[in-house]
Scaffold this motif. Structure first.
Motif, PDB file in Angstrom:
ATOM      1  N   ILE A 143      90.481  66.848   1.726  1.00 18.29           N
ATOM      2  CA  ILE A 143      89.188  66.228   1.216  1.00 18.29           C
ATOM      3  C   ILE A 143      89.069  65.950  -0.125  1.00 18.29           C
ATOM      4  O   ILE A 143      89.206  64.733  -0.353  1.00 18.29           O
ATOM      5  N   GLU A 144      88.778  66.886  -0.534  1.00 19.73           N
ATOM      6  CA  GLU A 144      88.624  66.965  -2.415  1.00 19.73           C
ATOM      7  C   GLU A 144      89.701  66.112  -3.083  1.00 19.73           C
ATOM      8  O   GLU A 144      89.596  65.408  -4.456  1.00 19.73           O
ATOM      9  N   ASN A 145      90.545  65.371  -2.617  1.00 20.64           N
ATOM     10  CA  ASN A 145      92.329  64.538  -3.222  1.00 20.64           C
ATOM     11  C   ASN A 145      90.898  63.157  -4.039  1.00 20.64           C
ATOM     12  O   ASN A 145      91.750  62.405  -4.396  1.00 20.64           O
ATOM     13  N   TYR A 146      90.117  63.136  -2.490  1.00 20.94           N
ATOM     14  CA  TYR A 146      89.588  61.518  -2.739  1.00 20.94           C
ATOM     15  C   TYR A 146      88.631  61.525  -3.798  1.00 20.94           C
ATOM     16  O   TYR A 146      87.609  60.469  -3.962  1.00 20.94           O
ATOM     17  N   LEU A 147      88.473  62.635  -4.743  1.00 22.53           N
ATOM     18  CA  LEU A 147      87.274  62.971  -5.776  1.00 22.53           C
ATOM     19  C   LEU A 147      86.996  61.438  -6.250  1.00 22.53           C
ATOM     20  O   LEU A 147      85.943  60.438  -6.369  1.00 22.53           O
ATOM     21  N   PRO A 148      88.367  61.483  -7.073  1.00 24.39           N
ATOM     22  CA  PRO A 148      88.197  60.546  -8.475  1.00 24.39           C
ATOM     23  C   PRO A 148      88.135  59.315  -7.849  1.00 24.39           C
ATOM     24  O   PRO A 148      87.070  57.708  -8.645  1.00 24.39           O
ATOM     25  N   ASP A 149      88.704  58.750  -6.234  1.00 25.86           N
ATOM     26  CA  ASP A 149      88.323  57.328  -5.781  1.00 25.86           C
ATOM     27  C   ASP A 149      86.981  57.256  -5.905  1.00 25.86           C
ATOM     28  O   ASP A 149      86.667  55.816  -5.975  1.00 25.86           O
ATOM     29  N   VAL A 150      86.474  57.982  -4.795  1.00 27.75           N
ATOM     30  CA  VAL A 150      85.392  57.808  -4.848  1.00 27.75           C
ATOM     31  C   VAL A 150      84.073  57.933  -5.832  1.00 27.75           C
ATOM     32  O   VAL A 150      83.151  57.083  -6.490  1.00 27.75           O
ATOM     33  N   GLN A 151      84.697  58.720  -6.751  1.00 25.05           N
ATOM     34  CA  GLN A 151      83.910  58.533  -8.083  1.00 25.05           C
ATOM     35  C   GLN A 151      83.818  57.358  -9.018  1.00 25.05           C
ATOM     36  O   GLN A 151      83.339  56.446  -8.882  1.00 25.05           O
ATOM     37  N   ARG A 152      85.120  56.353  -9.042  1.00 24.53           N
ATOM     38  CA  ARG A 152      85.501  55.033  -9.219  1.00 24.53           C
ATOM     39  C   ARG A 152      84.935  53.815  -8.214  1.00 24.53           C
ATOM     40  O   ARG A 152      84.146  52.922  -8.559  1.00 24.53           O
ATOM     41  N   ALA A 153      84.419  54.255  -7.011  1.00 24.64           N
ATOM     42  CA  ALA A 153      83.818  54.086  -6.116  1.00 24.64           C
ATOM     43  C   ALA A 153      82.240  53.692  -5.936  1.00 24.64           C
ATOM     44  O   ALA A 153      81.557  52.563  -5.600  1.00 24.64           O
ATOM     45  N   ALA A 154      81.757  54.812  -6.933  1.00 25.76           N
ATOM     46  CA  ALA A 154      80.098  54.612  -7.185  1.00 25.76           C
ATOM     47  C   ALA A 154      79.602  53.295  -8.239  1.00 25.76           C
ATOM     48  O   ALA A 154      78.664  53.171  -7.840  1.00 25.76           O
ATOM     49  N   GLU A 155      80.850  53.038  -9.149  1.00 22.42           N
ATOM     50  CA  GLU A 155      80.878  52.090 -10.167  1.00 22.42           C
ATOM     51  C   GLU A 155      80.979  50.643  -9.480  1.00 22.42           C
ATOM     52  O   GLU A 155      80.351  49.402  -9.221  1.00 22.42           O
ATOM     53  N   SER A 156      82.499  50.389  -8.883  1.00 17.00           N
ATOM     54  CA  SER A 156      83.126  49.593  -8.577  1.00 17.00           C
ATOM     55  C   SER A 156      82.704  48.782  -6.691  1.00 17.00           C
ATOM     56  O   SER A 156      82.520  48.073  -6.651  1.00 17.00           O
ATOM     57  N   GLY A 157      83.054  49.869  -5.244  1.00 24.71           N
ATOM     58  CA  GLY A 157      81.811  50.182  -4.714  1.00 24.71           C
ATOM     59  C   GLY A 157      83.183  49.490  -3.690  1.00 24.71           C
ATOM     60  O   GLY A 157      83.396  48.763  -2.578  1.00 24.71           O
ATOM     61  N   VAL A 158      84.419  49.607  -4.688  1.00 24.43           N
ATOM     62  CA  VAL A 158      85.784  49.708  -3.425  1.00 24.43           C
ATOM     63  C   VAL A 158      86.433  50.823  -3.606  1.00 24.43           C
ATOM     64  O   VAL A 158      86.786  51.771  -5.299  1.00 24.43           O
ATOM     65  N   ILE A 159      87.651  50.938  -2.839  1.00 24.01           N
ATOM     66  CA  ILE A 159      88.661  52.966  -2.667  1.00 24.01           C
ATOM     67  C   ILE A 159      89.809  50.994  -2.111  1.00 24.01           C
ATOM     68  O   ILE A 159      90.669  51.376  -1.181  1.00 24.01           O
ATOM     69  N   ALA A 160      90.568  51.348  -3.512  1.00 22.74           N
ATOM     70  CA  ALA A 160      91.658  50.373  -3.249  1.00 22.74           C
ATOM     71  C   ALA A 160      93.192  50.966  -2.444  1.00 22.74           C
ATOM     72  O   ALA A 160      93.795  51.988  -3.707  1.00 22.74           O
ATOM     73  N   ALA A 161      93.961  50.707  -2.406  1.00 21.12           N
ATOM     74  CA  ALA A 161      95.416  51.667  -1.593  1.00 21.12           C
ATOM     75  C   ALA A 161      96.283  50.457  -0.636  1.00 21.12           C
ATOM     76  O   ALA A 161      95.980  49.851  -0.399  1.00 21.12           O
ATOM     77  N   SER A 162      97.711  50.925  -0.548  1.00 23.47           N
ATOM     78  CA  SER A 162      98.837  50.616  -0.335  1.00 23.47           C
ATOM     79  C   SER A 162      99.110  51.326   1.185  1.00 23.47           C
ATOM     80  O   SER A 162     100.226  51.310   1.575  1.00 23.47           O
ATOM     81  N   VAL A 163      98.290  51.921   1.391  1.00 20.72           N
ATOM     82  CA  VAL A 163      98.579  52.606   2.801  1.00 20.72           C
ATOM     83  C   VAL A 163      98.268  51.696   4.191  1.00 20.72           C
ATOM     84  O   VAL A 163      98.724  52.731   5.491  1.00 20.72           O
ATOM     85  N   GLY A 164      97.458  50.940   3.613  1.00 19.38           N
ATOM     86  CA  GLY A 164      98.176  50.125   5.455  1.00 19.38           C
ATOM     87  C   GLY A 164      96.598  50.643   6.021  1.00 19.38           C
ATOM     88  O   GLY A 164      95.630  50.986   5.586  1.00 19.38           O
ATOM     89  N   GLU A 165      97.201  51.261   8.035  1.00 22.60           N
ATOM     90  CA  GLU A 165      95.969  51.344   8.359  1.00 22.60           C
ATOM     91  C   GLU A 165      96.949  52.774   8.604  1.00 22.60           C
ATOM     92  O   GLU A 165      96.305  53.052  10.011  1.00 22.60           O
TER      93      GLU A 165
END
Length: 285
Positions: A143-165
């Protein structure tokens, strides 16, 4: 029984030592290994033995494994340079006649081709060829792998990825550490290959929802193509090969490498695995 934890200065290794201590293991029967012993000072202060462990220095491995019965080989952190060091640990474990080698591998390591899998597959094969009694624990995503994404999302409101579904079966680092501790301590696991995974599989819409819950703001998962992902990574300063490697991780997730429906981890640790939102909350704290 003396247990060597390699990579004990890292987050997972340190948590494994903590889990062993919490289960009543005497500190003087635990050997915490790391390249830099100063990073183990807090464990040494609690009576845990320490040893210099450098995967690229066979002499350090032979010394650390003297009189050790069980060893946890935590996979090295640098992709592309892992296997040679892993093989050194395996060879040292064989020479020391250890009674149990536990290796932290990757999901579906021998059956799924993806960016992170090849070195784990090679390591599993080397362990099998060595004849050392072993247990493979294939840790799903932290779960901790997502910490950078979440910290960025605190500013942007977005988590972008190419994982599809694609689905993940994430659990907290502490969950995986406790699972490793159980396997080290209990009899009956030799020869097993465990797909350690969180109890609940989630997609990236749920990842975004978990981030939103923790951050207290709207967060959306934005689907991007692999080509656009690579371009964005290169635009952020990564070289082309590294950008393709990182995007290749998302490709593996999209194609199902982390979609593991297996409750072995929660069964062994005797409790449900940590929820995604709770794991994020703890990581941010």
């Amino acid at each position: 029984m003396t247990i060597l934890i390699t990579g004990a200065s890292g987050q997972l290794g340190h948590l494994v030592v903590e889990a062993l201590l919490a289960r009543g293991v005497s500190p003087d029967t635990i050997v915490a290994g790391a390249r830099d012993l100063t990073k183990l000072a807090d464990l040494a202060d609690r009576g845990v033995r320490t040893a210099r462990v450098d995967y690229d220095d066979p002499a350090s491995l032979n010394a650390a494994l003297a009189d050790v019965e069980s060893v946890l080989l935590i996979s090295a952190s640098e992709p592309g340079k892992r296997f040679a060091g892993h093989k050194n640990v395996i060879d040292a474990a064989a020479a020391a006649n250890v009674s149990k080698l536990v290796y932290t591998s990757a999901p579906k390591a021998t059956t799924f081709e993806w960016a992170l899998g090849a070195e784990h597959k090679a390591t599993e094969e080397a362990i099998a060829a060595s004849g050392v009694p072993a247990v493979i624990v294939r840790n799903n995503w932290y779960i901790e792998n997502y910490l950078p994404d979440v910290q960025r999302a605190a500013e942007s409101g977005v988590i972008a990825a190419s994982v599809g579904e694609g689905l993940i079966a994430a659990a907290s680092r502490a969950d995986f550490a406790e699972g490793a501790a159980v396997v080290l301590l209990e009899d009956g696991h030799i020869g097993e290959v465990y797909e350690f995974a969180g109890d609940t599989r989630i997609d990236y819409d749920a990842v975004a929802a978990g981030a939103a819950e923790v951050l207290g703001r709207d967060v959306a998962y934005v689907r991007v193509s692999t080509d656009d992902h690579i371009a964005a990574l290169e635009g952020a300063g990564l070289d082309a090969d590294t950008a393709r490697f990182v995007a290749g991780i998302d490709t593996g997730i999209r194609e199902g490498v982390l979609d593991v429906d297996d409750h072995t981890l929660s069964r062994l640790i005797g409790r449900p695995t940590t929820s995604f939102a709770d794991g994020l909350r703890a990581a941010l704290a």
